[in-house]
Design a protein around this motif. Sequence first.
Motif, PDB file in Angstrom:
ATOM      1  N   TYR A 301     -56.086  84.167 -19.406  1.00  0.00           N
ATOM      2  CA  TYR A 301     -55.251  83.739 -20.753  1.00  0.00           C
ATOM      3  C   TYR A 301     -56.145  83.024 -21.813  1.00  0.00           C
ATOM      4  N   ILE A 302     -56.880  82.496 -21.459  1.00  0.00           N
ATOM      5  CA  ILE A 302     -58.111  81.892 -22.441  1.00  0.00           C
ATOM      6  C   ILE A 302     -58.572  82.866 -23.255  1.00  0.00           C
ATOM      7  N   VAL A 303     -58.880  84.206 -22.758  1.00  0.00           N
ATOM      8  CA  VAL A 303     -59.606  85.079 -23.628  1.00  0.00           C
ATOM      9  C   VAL A 303     -58.470  85.938 -24.547  1.00  0.00           C
ATOM     10  N   ASN A 304     -57.217  86.164 -23.971  1.00  0.00           N
ATOM     11  CA  ASN A 304     -56.382  86.772 -24.617  1.00  0.00           C
ATOM     12  C   ASN A 304     -55.495  85.691 -25.499  1.00  0.00           C
ATOM     13  N   LEU A 305     -55.746  84.577 -25.411  1.00  0.00           N
ATOM     14  CA  LEU A 305     -55.077  83.632 -26.453  1.00  0.00           C
ATOM     15  C   LEU A 305     -55.379  83.860 -27.985  1.00  0.00           C
ATOM     16  N   ARG A 306     -56.807  84.130 -28.047  1.00  0.00           N
ATOM     17  CA  ARG A 306     -57.129  84.375 -29.351  1.00  0.00           C
ATOM     18  C   ARG A 306     -56.474  85.545 -29.973  1.00  0.00           C
ATOM     19  N   TYR A 307     -56.386  86.801 -29.199  1.00  0.00           N
ATOM     20  CA  TYR A 307     -55.670  87.824 -29.813  1.00  0.00           C
ATOM     21  C   TYR A 307     -54.122  87.615 -30.191  1.00  0.00           C
ATOM     22  N   GLN A 308     -53.516  86.823 -29.234  1.00  0.00           N
ATOM     23  CA  GLN A 308     -52.071  86.197 -29.442  1.00  0.00           C
ATOM     24  C   GLN A 308     -51.956  85.456 -30.848  1.00  0.00           C
TER      25      GLN A 308
END
Length: 313
Positions: A301-308
């Motif tokens: 979730y933390i890594v993909n939060l940037r892309y969101q």
Amino acid sequence: MKVKDILTKGWVVAFLALICCTLWGSAFPCIKIGYSLFHISSSDTGTQILFAGLRFTLAGVMAIFIGSITQKKVLVPTKKSIGRILGLCMFQTVIQYFFFYVGLAHTSGVKGSIIMGTNTLIAILAASLIYRQEELTSQKMIGCLIGFAGVVLANFSGSGIDFDFALNGEGFMLISAISYALSSIYLKKYSKYDNPVMLSGYQFCVGGLILMAIGGMMGGRLQEVSAPAVGMLLYLAFVSAAAYSIWGILLQYNPVSKVTIYGFTNPIIGVVLSAFMLHEGEQAFSLKNMIALALVAVGIYIVNLRYQKSKIQ
């Protein structure tokens, strides 16, 4: 809607990546079952490598066949593709699995699983710092470290983990993890020029044949062949063909970190499926495994939060 628009959506990446990881996770217990069906002992490294080579050669044939049907044309590499296929097969198949099988024979399964769990972290670091395919942020590092903590916890036993290091054991497992990480980076790079399914199929064929030759030279022999054993071998070939082809397509359209971060679920899924398939079902949903899975989910979730956030902006 364009294919790229679909395959870059967060939920699509998550769904397809988790399918890949579930397939790869199922390979852990299925390889053990396959060894049992073929009567391959844990000390017979030559036959294990021969078995792996046969599996990947079949996987390559499957990938090329299925890819040719879906593309409505026979997938044939160009002259320029041959070098890319050879380079990819060395990292993804030959180096990774040769050092994996030899290394695993000289270290514990727990330490081996944890070391192999570093391949996701290595892939993201290499993509950012060496190949400059994306930016390395503190958010990615925090997510990776939390996810890796989940991998360590899933493989932690009451007896603890010793810190002995042998080149032909832990060293070989680390080489295998680095090789796998580099294969993801090169697959993304080469997918700019070639169909990722074509690359996957032919690199498996070439790499599988090389492993079969190495296993044969090490004295490997498959002496006990039965219908259930062949069936398990075909399933393992399908796992490699389907998962790596889908993984390659995801890497073609997405940053390395957005896809490979899901790799932290591999060992945890492997632990849970092994518990069920190897008749240890009471251990599958232990508190330790649930906490480990939660840590991996938080890391993803933390890594993909940037892309969101970047899409919202």
